[in-house]
Design an enzyme around this catalytic site. Structure first.
Site, PDB file in Angstrom:
ATOM      1  N   ASP A   1     -32.942   1.783 -17.054  1.00 28.38           N
ATOM      2  CA  ASP A   1     -33.812   2.488 -16.290  1.00 28.38           C
ATOM      3  C   ASP A   1     -33.671   3.887 -16.264  1.00 28.38           C
ATOM      4  O   ASP A   1     -32.516   4.601 -17.057  1.00 28.38           O
ATOM      5  CB  ASP A   1     -33.015   2.341 -14.498  1.00 28.38           C
ATOM      6  CG  ASP A   1     -33.792   3.403 -13.506  1.00 28.38           C
ATOM      7  OD1 ASP A   1     -34.745   2.885 -13.094  1.00 28.38           O
ATOM      8  OD2 ASP A   1     -32.868   3.992 -13.184  1.00 28.38           O
TER       9      ASP A   1
ATOM     10  N   TRP B   1       0.802  -1.330  -0.011  1.00 30.52           N
ATOM     11  CA  TRP B   1      -0.145  -0.138   0.175  1.00 30.52           C
ATOM     12  C   TRP B   1       0.877   1.333  -0.002  1.00 30.52           C
ATOM     13  O   TRP B   1       0.366   2.298   0.562  1.00 30.52           O
ATOM     14  CB  TRP B   1      -0.924  -0.028   1.116  1.00 30.52           C
ATOM     15  CG  TRP B   1      -2.066  -1.159   1.073  1.00 30.52           C
ATOM     16  CD1 TRP B   1      -2.023  -2.090   1.747  1.00 30.52           C
ATOM     17  CD2 TRP B   1      -3.129  -1.212   0.309  1.00 30.52           C
ATOM     18  NE1 TRP B   1      -3.003  -3.030   1.467  1.00 30.52           N
ATOM     19  CE2 TRP B   1      -3.879  -2.409   0.538  1.00 30.52           C
ATOM     20  CE3 TRP B   1      -3.629  -0.079  -0.554  1.00 30.52           C
ATOM     21  CZ2 TRP B   1      -5.029  -2.380  -0.224  1.00 30.52           C
ATOM     22  CZ3 TRP B   1      -5.025  -0.509  -1.214  1.00 30.52           C
ATOM     23  CH2 TRP B   1      -5.663  -1.851  -1.074  1.00 30.52           C
TER      24      TRP B   1
ATOM     25  N   GLU C   1     -37.607   2.523 -19.746  1.00 28.03           N
ATOM     26  CA  GLU C   1     -38.585   2.852 -18.618  1.00 28.03           C
ATOM     27  C   GLU C   1     -38.684   4.443 -18.952  1.00 28.03           C
ATOM     28  O   GLU C   1     -37.879   5.420 -18.590  1.00 28.03           O
ATOM     29  CB  GLU C   1     -37.754   2.833 -17.124  1.00 28.03           C
ATOM     30  CG  GLU C   1     -38.939   3.059 -16.112  1.00 28.03           C
ATOM     31  CD  GLU C   1     -38.219   3.647 -14.845  1.00 28.03           C
ATOM     32  OE1 GLU C   1     -38.565   3.430 -13.763  1.00 28.03           O
ATOM     33  OE2 GLU C   1     -37.000   4.055 -14.957  1.00 28.03           O
TER      34      GLU C   1
END
Length: 683
Positions: free
Chosen positions: A344, A94, A398
């Site tokens: 959507d 890291w 939709e």
């Protein structure tokens, strides 16, 4: 890039869309301009990449990819506004400065990670980007990351190397949507809340436990919600952060592949509920401000903020954004074998006002300055791409605005979808149940709502979806029965009046919606048996409980309860459609409407549907126009005892039409109160 106004089409015959709808004639230049812009953009893409499908390969370039020839990983990220980019993870302890990336001329940062240099970069390793930009130094997730996992303790999300030793073995090579789906009977489902016990369900559990139910009930399309990774579980999957990563909370990617493969084995097509209308604001997990420029994938400033959804709005006119989203569609089709998409929030995409607080009553609103021409272009490219990859793919929009041509081919002047959702129908049913006694219902108004749709554009009819099942609203069963949904569902020879009303009307509402409302039909998981409770995901306000984020299948399986009767009726009406294919036989034809007696009769595909919505009036020898002379046999009866009725109709009686003085054929039926029956011509 060119704007819609800069592309001037040449004179040509009227587009088929305009020929079909004369009211569109004044807007023919607008439609032609839209089509010309699409064709021009497609030519640009073809000149640059060779084809639209080759253009949609950004996912194979960005992100982490193993190079077997060079024995190592390439990593790339598009971040033109960044000052420096590093890769950090457990493979380099890291260290945020140890692995820098190099910037290319096109704004892409890249690095090659050789195995001999980074031997710890293996399957399961976790990593992140570390970006230096105008907004500071931030840890971020890659835009095209394919696997994201959350740390159990810190709750932080990290990208994860996903390269299992054995690839998933597909066995669905012979599955074709067209062979199994004549008319879509859609089962909308959320994998996480599909189990009865209070926990998050998984892809594999859904495949093994829920798919057999869906198949047995007669549905032929599974519509999966919440597939792409989203940090907030309670968003129902609509605040996506990682567009290429299947949600890890449901299991590894191979389990999703197992689900799709198993669905195909059972003859079910699988449609993904894809969210390209917006993205989550969370910068730690999502795409927002990735390079510190304040925009990148999204519009800058206010145009990039959705006022109602608290989310970010894509810049559909930017070529790199088009490529990213189109590649996303290709990825799900090819990597996971999805059979199409339910898009959507299309209304939000199509208009700068996003449809909020707007009533659509004029054609001007479909072509005025509020229309987002970039979004129109993107949707045309998207539907074209999907059909290029999978010809028989299902594409559902939709949209509540009624945009003309939404479900017509792009070449005709449309947007290319195959179906549009009949979003007005569930709203209509909720209004009726909330504000009117059923004895006051106008059957003329009901018929108008069921049949008022654009000719030539296929519609998915439904009386309730996940929207009506969410906490804060009520399902049909809850509106009909209220507290009795908990206390009065034990089957009885003489139920109380309110329970009898609710049990009867639940069947009638679903059958009349299926029979006349569209060319496809949709149900939300559990609503087929009148699931007694709403959906409320674990959150602070409910003490992080899963009690309302599950489905109580044991209720549907108990033959002593009305839930079981509703389930059997749903199965019977879907079975009738699958045997007769009446949804593919053109629109329903009104035969008779009697508001005083609350009788509605119509014909579709040769079948005669007869409804008596009256709360108490049963009518013997009720005569109405049959549509065609001949003999008719009952094939479905909502009053059957198996469906929670009273067996007032003899299922074995054959009915013959009788001519009136003009030779017009009439049927005479016994119509008990609050019942429906379907009759089929006898050969």
């Amino acid at each position: 890039m060119e704007t819609a106004a800069s592309v001037t089409p040449t004179a040509a015959p009227l587009l088929p869309l305009v020929q079909h709808d004369p009211w569109l004639q004044p807007y023919a230049p607008d439609l032609e301009r839209r089509l010309a812009r699409f064709q021009h953009r497609l030519q640009e893409i073809t000149a640059e990449c060779g084809s639209l499908t080759r253009f949609a390969t950004r996912h194979n370039f960005l992100g982490l990819h193993y190079d077997a020839r060079r024995r190592g990983y390439w990593f790339r990220e598009w971040a033109p506004g960044a000052q420096a980019v590093f890769l950090t993870g457990d493979f380099n302890q890291w260290d945020r400065a140890y692995t820098p990336l190099t910037r290319r001329d096109d704004g892409v940062w890249e690095v090659f990670l050789a195995e001999k240099t980074f031997p710890n970069l293996v399957h399961g390793s976790r990593y992140k980007l570390h970006v230096h930009a105008a907004n500071g130094q931030r840890d971020r997730l890659p835009a095209a990351v394919r696997r994201v996992v959350q740390d159990e303790h810190s709750k932080d999300y990290s990208a994860q190397v996903w390269r299992p030793a054995e690839a998933f073995q597909w066995t669905d090579q012979t599955f074709r949507v067209a062979n199994y789906v004549k008319e879509p009977l859609i089962y909308e489902a959320h994998v996480g809340m599909a189990l009865e016990d209070g926990r998050v369900g998984g892809w594999r559990e859904f495949a093994d436990l829920i798919l057999p139910r869906i198949q047995q009930e007669g549905y032929n399309v599974l519509q999966l919600m919440a597939v792409a990774e989203h940090p907030y579980y309670g968003s129902f999957g609509y605040h996506v952060a990682n567009f290429f990563a299947p949600s890890a909370r449901f299991g590894p990617p191979e389990d999703l592949k197992y689900l799709v493969n198993e669905a195909h084995r059972r003859g079910l097509a699988v449609v993904m509920d894809v969210v390209h209308s917006h993205s989550v604001k969370n910068e730690a997990e999502g795409l927002g401000n990735l390079d510190g420029s304040g925009a990148l994938y999204f519009h800058a400033g206010g145009r990039g903020q959705h006022p109602g959804w608290d989310s970010l709005l894509f810049d559909y006119g930017r070529p790199e954004v088009q490529q990213f989203l189109l590649s996303n569609l290709r990825y799900w089709l090819e990597e996971f074998h999805f059979d199409g998409f339910r898009f959507d929030g299309v209304t939000s995409m199509l208009y700068h006002h996003h449809g909020e607080g707007v009533g659509f009553g004029s054609y001007d609103q479909y072509f005025g300055p509020e229309v987002d021409d970039d979004a129109v272009l993107y949707l045309q490219l998207a539907t074209t791409l999907v059909r290029d990859i999978k010809k028989s793919a299902l594409l559902i929009a939709e949209d509540m605005s009624g945009m003309p041509g939404l479900a017509r081919p792009v070449a005709e002047g449309g947007l290319g979808f195959g179906f549009r959702l009949a979003m007005g129908l569930p709203d209509y049913w909720i209004r009726q149940l909330k504000h009117q006694r059923d004895e006051d219902w106008s059957l003329g108004g009901l018929w108008h709502e069921l049949t008022n749709r654009r000719a030539g554009e296929k519609t998915v009819a439904y009386c309730e979806s996940h929207d009506q099942a969410l906490v804060g609203d009520k399902t049909l069963s809850h509106w009909l029965l209220d507290a009795r949904i908990y206390t009065s569902m034990q089957r009885s020879a003489s139920p109380d009046l309110e329970t009898g009303r609710g049990v009867a009307l639940h069947k009638l509402i679903r059958l009349v919606t299926l029979g006349a409302g569209g060319e496809a039909y949709m149900n939300f998981i559990g609503n087929e048996f009148g699931h007694p409770e709403w959906v409320d995901f674990p959150r602070e306000g409910n003490q992080w409980s899963h009690h309302y984020a599950r489905r109580q299948w044991s209720l549907a399986d108990n033959p002593d309860l009305y839930y079981h009767a509703w389930l059997l009726f749903d199965q019977a009406m879907l079975g009738l459609e699958r045997r007769t294919h009446f949804l593919n036989a053109g629109p329903a034809r009104l035969l008779h409407l009697d508001d005083e007696n609350k009788v509605l009769c119509f014909e579709r595909g040769g079948l005669v549907f007869a409804f008596n919505f009256h709360p108490e009036r049963s009518i013997a020898d009720y005569r109405f126009f049959a549509g065609a002379a001949g003999a008719y046999t009952p094939v479905l009866n909502s009053d059957s005892a198996a469906f929670g009725g009273f067996d007032r109709i003899d299922p074995g009686t054959q009915h013959f039409t009788l001519p009136d003085e003009h030779g017009t054929p009439f049927l005479s039926l016994y119509l008990p109160s609050r019942t429906a029956q379907v009759l089929q011509p006898t050969k």
